[in-house]
Design a protein around this motif. Structure first.
Motif, PDB file in Angstrom:
ATOM      1  N   ILE A 476       0.871  -1.169   0.000  1.00  0.00           N
ATOM      2  CA  ILE A 476       0.000   0.000   0.000  1.00  0.00           C
ATOM      3  C   ILE A 476       0.910   1.223   0.000  1.00  0.00           C
ATOM      4  O   ILE A 476       1.717   1.406   0.920  1.00  0.00           O
ATOM      5  CB  ILE A 476      -0.918   0.032   1.240  1.00  0.00           C
ATOM      6  N   THR A 477       0.789   2.050  -1.013  1.00  0.00           N
ATOM      7  CA  THR A 477       1.645   3.225  -1.105  1.00  0.00           C
ATOM      8  C   THR A 477       0.804   4.473  -1.326  1.00  0.00           C
ATOM      9  O   THR A 477      -0.145   4.461  -2.118  1.00  0.00           O
ATOM     10  CB  THR A 477       2.700   3.064  -2.218  1.00  0.00           C
ATOM     11  N   ASN A 478       1.129   5.529  -0.579  1.00  0.00           N
ATOM     12  CA  ASN A 478       0.394   6.794  -0.633  1.00  0.00           C
ATOM     13  C   ASN A 478       1.312   7.908  -1.119  1.00  0.00           C
ATOM     14  O   ASN A 478       2.516   7.913  -0.805  1.00  0.00           O
ATOM     15  CB  ASN A 478      -0.103   7.212   0.760  1.00  0.00           C
ATOM     16  N   LEU A 479       0.725   8.864  -1.806  1.00  0.00           N
ATOM     17  CA  LEU A 479       1.415  10.103  -2.144  1.00  0.00           C
ATOM     18  C   LEU A 479       0.454  11.242  -1.839  1.00  0.00           C
ATOM     19  O   LEU A 479      -0.701  11.217  -2.275  1.00  0.00           O
ATOM     20  CB  LEU A 479       1.816  10.135  -3.619  1.00  0.00           C
ATOM     21  N   ALA A 480       0.935  12.231  -1.064  1.00  0.00           N
ATOM     22  CA  ALA A 480       0.031  13.286  -0.607  1.00  0.00           C
ATOM     23  C   ALA A 480       0.672  14.652  -0.734  1.00  0.00           C
ATOM     24  O   ALA A 480       1.895  14.805  -0.633  1.00  0.00           O
ATOM     25  CB  ALA A 480      -0.373  13.041   0.843  1.00  0.00           C
ATOM     26  N   LEU A 481      -0.167  15.656  -0.941  1.00  0.00           N
ATOM     27  CA  LEU A 481       0.235  17.056  -0.904  1.00  0.00           C
ATOM     28  C   LEU A 481      -0.595  17.746   0.165  1.00  0.00           C
ATOM     29  O   LEU A 481      -1.823  17.794   0.084  1.00  0.00           O
ATOM     30  CB  LEU A 481      -0.002  17.720  -2.263  1.00  0.00           C
ATOM     31  N   ASN A 482       0.095  18.272   1.193  1.00  0.00           N
ATOM     32  CA  ASN A 482      -0.544  19.057   2.239  1.00  0.00           C
ATOM     33  C   ASN A 482      -0.305  20.532   1.956  1.00  0.00           C
ATOM     34  O   ASN A 482       0.842  20.949   1.733  1.00  0.00           O
ATOM     35  CB  ASN A 482       0.016  18.694   3.614  1.00  0.00           C
ATOM     36  N   SER A 483      -1.377  21.314   1.977  1.00  0.00           N
ATOM     37  CA  SER A 483      -1.267  22.714   1.548  1.00  0.00           C
ATOM     38  C   SER A 483      -2.015  23.624   2.512  1.00  0.00           C
ATOM     39  O   SER A 483      -2.956  23.190   3.200  1.00  0.00           O
ATOM     40  CB  SER A 483      -1.854  22.896   0.143  1.00  0.00           C
ATOM     41  N   GLN A 484      -1.591  24.895   2.530  1.00  0.00           N
ATOM     42  CA  GLN A 484      -2.288  25.933   3.277  1.00  0.00           C
ATOM     43  C   GLN A 484      -2.426  27.164   2.389  1.00  0.00           C
ATOM     44  O   GLN A 484      -1.487  27.543   1.685  1.00  0.00           O
ATOM     45  CB  GLN A 484      -1.546  26.284   4.566  1.00  0.00           C
ATOM     46  N   PHE A 485      -3.605  27.795   2.448  1.00  0.00           N
ATOM     47  CA  PHE A 485      -3.891  28.954   1.616  1.00  0.00           C
ATOM     48  C   PHE A 485      -4.577  30.039   2.454  1.00  0.00           C
ATOM     49  O   PHE A 485      -5.083  29.762   3.551  1.00  0.00           O
ATOM     50  CB  PHE A 485      -4.811  28.581   0.441  1.00  0.00           C
ATOM     51  N   PHE A 486      -4.602  31.253   1.884  1.00  0.00           N
ATOM     52  CA  PHE A 486      -5.340  32.365   2.494  1.00  0.00           C
ATOM     53  C   PHE A 486      -4.927  32.593   3.947  1.00  0.00           C
ATOM     54  O   PHE A 486      -5.755  32.545   4.865  1.00  0.00           O
ATOM     55  CB  PHE A 486      -6.858  32.142   2.404  1.00  0.00           C
ATOM     56  N   ASP A 487      -3.627  32.818   4.149  1.00  0.00           N
ATOM     57  CA  ASP A 487      -3.095  33.067   5.486  1.00  0.00           C
ATOM     58  C   ASP A 487      -3.442  31.928   6.445  1.00  0.00           C
ATOM     59  O   ASP A 487      -3.844  32.148   7.592  1.00  0.00           O
ATOM     60  CB  ASP A 487      -3.625  34.393   6.044  1.00  0.00           C
ATOM     61  N   GLN A 488      -3.313  30.725   5.958  1.00  0.00           N
ATOM     62  CA  GLN A 488      -3.493  29.493   6.736  1.00  0.00           C
ATOM     63  C   GLN A 488      -4.943  29.255   7.149  1.00  0.00           C
ATOM     64  O   GLN A 488      -5.217  28.403   7.985  1.00  0.00           O
ATOM     65  CB  GLN A 488      -2.598  29.495   7.977  1.00  0.00           C
ATOM     66  N   LYS A 489      -5.873  29.952   6.531  1.00  0.00           N
ATOM     67  CA  LYS A 489      -7.281  29.705   6.849  1.00  0.00           C
ATOM     68  C   LYS A 489      -7.791  28.428   6.202  1.00  0.00           C
ATOM     69  O   LYS A 489      -8.640  27.733   6.759  1.00  0.00           O
ATOM     70  CB  LYS A 489      -8.145  30.893   6.411  1.00  0.00           C
ATOM     71  N   LEU A 490      -7.283  28.121   5.017  1.00  0.00           N
ATOM     72  CA  LEU A 490      -7.709  26.931   4.299  1.00  0.00           C
ATOM     73  C   LEU A 490      -6.579  25.919   4.298  1.00  0.00           C
ATOM     74  O   LEU A 490      -5.457  26.221   3.881  1.00  0.00           O
ATOM     75  CB  LEU A 490      -8.101  27.276   2.863  1.00  0.00           C
ATOM     76  N   GLU A 491      -6.873  24.716   4.769  1.00  0.00           N
ATOM     77  CA  GLU A 491      -5.896  23.628   4.814  1.00  0.00           C
ATOM     78  C   GLU A 491      -6.403  22.490   3.939  1.00  0.00           C
ATOM     79  O   GLU A 491      -7.595  22.180   3.938  1.00  0.00           O
ATOM     80  CB  GLU A 491      -5.691  23.142   6.247  1.00  0.00           C
TER      81      GLU A 491
END
Length: 796
Positions: A476-491
């Protein structure tokens, strides 16, 4: 599509890495608890990075962008208050963190731990964090604590050490995965089951619903439970003894010994014993003289359980070539009497029992940060060889429910023609590798990959068709992108997951126990799943979460290969598949808070155990189910030291179609899933008397209430369900005894804690099921009535 996604992903990676981060946070620890300054863990929340203090208590975070950051220290298993730092371009930001006595009640510590745990994980992913460490002094079990979590219902069918079935977020059985410190727990057999592991052995339990974190890498349909062990950076330990009804005894001894500034020795051990001889109603008793059958109330006489577990660890920290390297060895053994078959108490057994043990289970963990803490590597390796045995060697004898043996002409008690000579031995050999890579591009973007490779081999004394054992390989292999936008309001958390399982061998494909249809098969099952989780911070007190996923679950070993006894093999099984949508809103202040979460599931090819005849059953892809659920949770502190909390769960999952001939007709379309609670809730209250009584030590009382609404053991046509709002009022329009009635359970107790300079002693007692209510679980198996537990704990 994958190629286009990869190209887009790579382009985004290149563009983001152009951003430059050059700012620094420099800090120092002031420790008023003791003289320890070195190797205290400091967490930087926004970048999810960790550093250790040096011999002077100093620490530093580099390569930061201007902005607002939150830091906190973790020492001796406690999370200290968060400090906020404003990083300005072109300057070095200084911060001082204080470690001191925290005058929190038990409930406040629980709330703070949950808040910090939420910051540690990817907060776009929904989880309930149960702070077990704050409850180690209570005379209760991990099972009790988890069972109070919203959306969770554990059905225990026999007391300490017994089998249980758990429901989380509308999923149950093998669709819910268990992990130990982020690793799939199957390499430890059932040693760390929720009905077995004491509270002193672990730090917290993380209950994930919906999209799962990349780091755990399991093929659950949407729910997982992660058991997190205790950690400490100084010499410390706990010894406890617990006793209670039904001759129950639980002992634990845990210690972390600091050998020098880099080297630590850990010991984690526990022992469980119980006769589990509680009284049960409606047991069929046949009078040997008259042959008349009556229904009596008697004690379970062959339901005992004993278990020992020992874990040694040698850990080195802050080396030049490793942030952490740990060698661990586990050893355990357990024995469980089998009082009756798993589906009813129609017939008792008096000499049937099972054993399970793993004598030597070595594992290795390695962690290291590279490129100024931007890239982290977390590697775990484990090998285990477990033995599972069933003994049914009584000859020409049967027992009645009074525990009296009688002569008979049958060869064994269970009467299963597949159990050769009354003995079954299955051995499971397993190797698991888990590799987690995490690269911090900047403060707003992070790439994570996680790969879990598991190699299984099972051998059996009845495995004539596969004398070298049956192999099963999973990746089982995962690939992920964790992101933050709008001054960290949106994760945001975006994941792609690839799953593959391969097995080969011979098996008997006949459903008739007297016939053979030997088939040679080689099978590969695979799938690709996608998930997207979002969290939007409305203000400091509230946020919303939303997620979508299409996910797969590969069949388990036992589902494919059976148990060489009651369950026969089925190599034709295919993965379960589910499309899930989750939406939630949370509001929290210091004094009160509430949360509402909803979820929708559309699940195909559900694997269910189906009886074939008197002796055999088989796992089959049978049911297609869809529906929705709602969870409500609230907590309120009306006055200081009084904490009130509660939750409600309502599920409406219904059968759409089935390959089961009995269910595959229009009458059962939209019928509620059988043998599963659909409405349940909990209430809790606790009060610390320390201040009101002017005590120098803690003295707390608590009360817990649990409710489970009636549900049916069989499928009931929708037209015959009770009327009323959400089906919660009225009675069924058909007369059936195959129902588990409304259940009300009350527990109450107290905790007394006396702290000394560097030690503490606590005493707690709890009365469970105060009003001696009749409590039933799946298959209408009766659980213990009123009973008690007392516990004494010494910590240093």
């Amino acid at each position: 599509m994958l190629r286009n996604f990869s190209a887009l992903f790579l382009l985004l990676f290149v563009q983001i890495t152009l951003a430059q981060n050059t700012e620094i946070i420099r800090g120092k620890i002031i420790n008023s608890l003791d003289e320890q300054l070195e190797n205290i863990t400091i967490h930087l929340v926004e970048t999810n990075t960790v550093v250790q203090t040096d011999s002077e208590g100093k620490f530093i975070f580099k390569n930061l962008a201007p902005g607002i950051y939150n830091l906190f220290a973790v020492y001796d298993g406690f999370n200290f208050p968060v400090e906020t730092v404003v990083v300005v371009s072109g300057s070095v930001s200084e911060v001082i963190l204080h470690l001191g006595t925290m005058n929190y009640s038990l409930e406040e510590v629980m709330l703070q731990t949950l808040t910090v745990s939420e910051k540690l994980k990817n907060s776009a992913i929904k989880a309930d964090v149960i702070p077990v460490e704050a409850n180690t002094r209570r005379a209760n079990s991990v099972e009790d604590l988890v069972n109070k979590s919203p959306g969770v219902k554990i059905r225990n069918v026999g007391g300490l050490g017994s089998a249980s079935n758990i429901i989380v977020g509308g999923f149950s059985g093998n669709a819910v995965k268990f992990l130990y410190d982020d690793i799939p727990i199957d390499y430890m057999g059932s040693n760390f089951g929720l009905t077995k592991i004491p509270t002193n052995a672990i730090s917290r339990v993380e209950v994930y619903k919906g999209v799962l974190p990349t780091k755990i890498g399991v093929d659950a349909l949407g729910s997982a439970i992660n058991i997190v062990p205790k950690t400490s950076t100084k010499t410390s330990g706990t010894v406890s003894y617990e006793t209670g009804s039904y001759n129950t005894h639980i002992a634990t001894a845990n210690a972390n010994i600091k050998l020098n500034k880099n080297l630590f020795l850990g010991i984690n051990s526990f022992y469980n014993y119980s006769k589990n001889d509680y009284k049960v109603d409606n047991l069929p008793y046949k009078d040997p003289g008259t042959g008349q059958v009556t229904y009596i109330r008697e004690r379970l006489f062959h339901n005992g359980f004993n278990q020992h577990s020992l874990e040694f660890s040698l850990q080195a920290r802050e080396l030049t070539w490793a942030d952490l390297i740990e060698l661990k060895v586990n050893s355990y053994g357990l024995e469980k009497d089998i009082q009756n078959d798993q589906f009813s108490r129609a017939r008792p057994f008096g000499e049937v029992y099972r054993k399970e043990h793993g004598n030597f289970i070595p594992s290795l963990k390695y962690k290291k940060h590279f490129f100024e803490n931007k890239l982290s590597l977390n590697q775990f390796l484990v090998y285990s060889n477990l033995d599972f045995e069933i003994f049914d060697q009584a000859k020409n004898v049967y027992y009645d429910w009074k525990g009296i043996s009688h002569k008979t002409n049958s060869g064994s008690e269970m009467g299963n023609i597949l159990l050769k000579n009354g003995y079954l031995h299955n051995s499971f050999e397993q190797f698991t590798s888990r590799t987690n890579l995490n690269y911090l591009i900047n403060n707003y973007f992070q790439i994570e990959s996680n790969t879990v490779l598991s190699l299984y081999n099972r051998k059996s004394n009845t495995g004539d068709l596969n004398p070298e054992g049956t192999d099963y390989d999973k990746v089982i292999t995962n690939l992920a992108l964790n992101s933050q936008f709008f001054d960290q309001k949106l994760e945001s958390n975006t994941q792609l997951k690839y799953l593959s399982g391969h097995f080969a061998g011979q098996y008997n494909a006949s459903d008739n126990p007297l016939e053979n249809d030997i088939v040679d098969r080689e099978v590969t099952n695979s799938g690709v799943s996608f998930s997207q989780a979002l969290k939007y911070n409305i203000n400091p007190n509230s946020y919303i979460r939303a997620s979508y996923e299409n996910t797969f679950r590969l069949p388990e070993q036992q589902e494919l290969f059976g148990d060489n006894n009651f369950i026969i093999a089925n190599y034709e099984l295919t993965p379960e598949e589910s499309r899930n949508i989750n939406l939630g809103y949370t509001y929290a202040t210091i004094k009160y808070g509430f949360e509402i979460n909803t979820y929708y599931r559309n699940t195909q090819n559900l694997i269910r155990l189906k009886d074939l005849n008197q002796y055999q059953a088989k796992y089959l892809n049978l049911d297609n189910v869809k529906g929705l659920g709602v969870e409500l949770q609230a907590n309120y502190e009306p006055v200081d030291n009084l904490l009130l909390s509660g939750n409600l769960t309502w599920n409406d999952f219904r059968l759409q179609s089935s390959r089961d001939k009995y269910l595959n007709n229009q009458h059962f379309k939209d019928a509620r899933v059988a043998n599963m609670p659909f409405y349940y809730g909990n209430l809790s209250a606790s009060y610390n008397l320390k201040e009101i009584l002017k005590l120098t030590s803690d003295f707390s009382f608590f009360w817990d209430y649990s409710y489970v609404h009636q549900y049916y053991l069989d499928y009931i046509e929708k037209q015959f369900e009770p009327d009323g709002f959400l089906g919660l009022f009225g009675t069924s329009k058909i007369n059936t005894s195959r129902i588990i009635p409304n259940q009300h359970t009350h527990n109450a107790g107290f905790i007394y804690v006396r702290d000394f300079t560097k030690q503490s002693v606590s005493f707690s007692a709890e009365l469970k099921n105060i009003f001696d209510a009749d409590i039933y679980n799946e298959f209408k198996m009766q659980s213990p009535g009123r009973h008690f537990r007392v516990k004494i704990t010494f910590s240093f």
